[in-house]
Design an enzyme around this catalytic site. Structure first.
Site, mmCIF file in Angstrom:
data_model
loop_
_atom_site.group_PDB
_atom_site.id
_atom_site.type_symbol
_atom_site.label_atom_id
_atom_site.label_comp_id
_atom_site.label_asym_id
_atom_site.label_seq_id
_atom_site.Cartn_x
_atom_site.Cartn_y
_atom_site.Cartn_z
ATOM 1 N N CYS A 14 0.815 -1.212 0.000
ATOM 2 C CA CYS A 14 0.000 0.000 0.000
ATOM 3 C C CYS A 14 0.851 1.264 0.000
ATOM 4 O O CYS A 14 0.318 2.356 -0.195
ATOM 5 C CB CYS A 14 -0.959 -0.022 1.180
ATOM 6 S SG CYS A 14 -2.245 -1.267 0.994
ATOM 7 N N THR A 44 -18.007 9.360 0.438
ATOM 8 C CA THR A 44 -17.585 9.212 1.829
ATOM 9 C C THR A 44 -16.185 8.589 1.928
ATOM 10 O O THR A 44 -15.750 8.253 3.026
ATOM 11 C CB THR A 44 -18.580 8.323 2.592
ATOM 12 O OG1 THR A 44 -18.821 7.143 1.808
ATOM 13 C CG2 THR A 44 -19.882 9.032 2.855
ATOM 14 N N ASP A 47 -14.376 2.223 1.797
ATOM 15 C CA ASP A 47 -13.502 1.155 1.337
ATOM 16 C C ASP A 47 -14.029 0.481 0.083
ATOM 17 O O ASP A 47 -13.275 -0.099 -0.679
ATOM 18 C CB ASP A 47 -13.346 0.116 2.454
ATOM 19 C CG ASP A 47 -12.653 0.723 3.651
ATOM 20 O OD1 ASP A 47 -11.468 1.037 3.522
ATOM 21 O OD2 ASP A 47 -13.296 0.923 4.694
ATOM 22 N N ASP A 87 -11.443 -4.849 2.318
ATOM 23 C CA ASP A 87 -12.385 -3.740 2.134
ATOM 24 C C ASP A 87 -13.844 -4.203 2.229
ATOM 25 O O ASP A 87 -14.718 -3.423 2.605
ATOM 26 C CB ASP A 87 -12.124 -3.041 0.799
ATOM 27 C CG ASP A 87 -10.936 -2.083 0.882
ATOM 28 O OD1 ASP A 87 -10.702 -1.518 1.966
ATOM 29 O OD2 ASP A 87 -10.250 -1.895 -0.134
ATOM 30 N N GLY A 135 -10.255 -13.482 -14.182
ATOM 31 C CA GLY A 135 -9.282 -12.419 -13.980
ATOM 32 C C GLY A 135 -8.760 -11.875 -15.284
ATOM 33 O O GLY A 135 -9.276 -12.200 -16.359
ATOM 34 N N THR A 137 -4.826 -10.403 -17.086
ATOM 35 C CA THR A 137 -3.378 -10.252 -16.918
ATOM 36 C C THR A 137 -2.806 -9.345 -18.003
ATOM 37 O O THR A 137 -3.200 -9.449 -19.163
ATOM 38 C CB THR A 137 -2.694 -11.632 -17.017
ATOM 39 O OG1 THR A 137 -3.350 -12.525 -16.123
ATOM 40 C CG2 THR A 137 -1.237 -11.537 -16.632
ATOM 41 N N ASP A 223 -10.766 0.040 7.208
ATOM 42 C CA ASP A 223 -9.525 -0.699 7.461
ATOM 43 C C ASP A 223 -8.347 0.248 7.244
ATOM 44 O O ASP A 223 -8.446 1.229 6.515
ATOM 45 C CB ASP A 223 -9.416 -1.977 6.610
ATOM 46 C CG ASP A 223 -9.428 -1.713 5.121
ATOM 47 O OD1 ASP A 223 -9.760 -0.590 4.699
ATOM 48 O OD2 ASP A 223 -9.092 -2.648 4.369
#
Ligand code: CO
Ligand code: CO
Ligand code: CO
Length: 345
Positions: A14, A44, A47, A87, A135, A137, A223
């Protein structure tokens, strides 16, 4: 050949987020769609977004991805997935399905490393009861990995950044210091035991913390990730139109985090976070400088910050500790807005 992903990145985890000041500038360009079923949007600074399907069901939808925070591909996959899923937990949701998001330099890493990252992500998602069903890539340097996650939540039980109320106590469920310790590891001044503890905590799902929150009908939580404890607290204070006081003497730190900061081991992300928060923050003149910088340390896959009403904090704390979140602590409180959103003492 032993693969060391850390050799490929400057800012992992992060810490690689863009600065919160830049992010706020960028978000001014983002048109917000109007739809009565959108229950939570970026307004707001929450997350995840929340979208109502019917009176019983809403979807919590989020994505996070970042460059490696550790050397081992499998471990990186686990951490990235735990962080992405967090999240959904922060909003009181149950993660259900996810997609992999992967940028991978196929010319610089063997395909086994790619496989190990995906395996780590998949194993962590399974632990959370989340199924990865696809997914995307891209061939890219540096490697980056994360998930887009969908969770279920009841439309009346959403936990948000805007749910902190004057009189609430604030509980943090994981100790701080992952950014500092990872920086110390690069400089070869972090103890192995601290690095291992940071890795363990980053891999630890916020699942049990979320289960306790839901049980206690908590309305305000987030979080702690790239903007640090202080940055995320400030976002919560602003979204809730309250002031938040953080007592830094009560905030648990991982191992030798304090000593590492004292040795000057403060990653750049902490200063970016400080830049963002400074104008809305009062610093107690007695506040220790190292603790102040710990408050701004970018956390990867950090703990939950829970706003607890009704003097339930002792009960809740005990339950969090019993659930395995042994470093959980009451670290501050919420009051009526008093001119500055954040006070660090
Ligand atoms: Co978050
Ligand atoms: Co996020
Ligand atoms: Co595609």
């Amino acid at each position: 050949m032993k693969i060391d992903l850390l050799k490929m990145v400057e800012n992992g985890g992060c810490s690689a987020k863009i600065s919160p000041v830049q992010l706020e500038e960028m978000l001014k360009f983002l048109p917000l769609p109007e739809d009565p079923n959108i229950l939570v949007n970026i307004d707001t600074r929450d997350d995840a977004g929340v979208y109502k399907v019917n009176e019983q069901l809403a979807l919590v939808f989020t994505t996070d991805f970042f460059p490696p925070v550790c050397s081992d591909p499998y471990e990186f996959g686990q951490i990235a997935a735990a962080n992405s899923i967090s999240d959904v937990y922060a909003m009181g949701g149950t993660p259900v399905i996810a997609l992999n998001i992967m940028m991978f330099p196929s010319a610089k890493l063997p395909v086994e490393a790619y496989g190990d990252i995906l395996k780590g992500g998949s194993d962590k998602a399974s632990e959370a009861g989340t199924r990865i069903i696809g997914g995307h890539t891209i061939d890219d340097f540096t490697p980056k990995y994360g998930l887009a996650v969908i969770g279920y939540i009841h439309p009346d039980k959403i936990i948000t950044n805007s749910g902190a109320k004057p009189g609430d106590c604030l509980i943090l469920t994981k100790p701080l210091g992952t950014g500092v310790i990872l920086a110390g590891q690069r400089l070869n001044i972090a103890a192995d035991s601290d690095v291992n503890e940071a890795l363990r905590l980053m891999k630890l799902l916020n699942k049990s913390g979320a289960e306790v929150m839901v049980k206690y009908n908590i309305r305000g939580a987030t979080d702690i990730t790239g903007f640090g404890l202080a940055g995320h607290s400030l976002k919560m204070a602003k979204a809730s139109s309250v002031s938040i006081t953080l007592n830094m003497n009560r905030v648990p730190l991982i191992g030798n985090t304090y000593a590492l900061i004292d040795q000057g081991c403060i990653p750049g992300a902490a200063f970016r976070n400080l830049d963002y928060a400074e104008k809305d923050t009062v610093f107690d003149p007695d506040l220790d400088y190292n603790l102040k910088m710990a408050a701004f340390d970018a956390q990867t896959s950090g703990g939950l910050l829970i706003s607890v009403p009704g003097r339930k904090e002792k009960e809740l704390l005990l339950e969090l500790k019993n659930s395995g979140l042994t470093s959980s602590a009451v670290i501050g409180n919420v009051s009526d807005f008093n001119g500055k959103a954040l006070l660090l003492i």
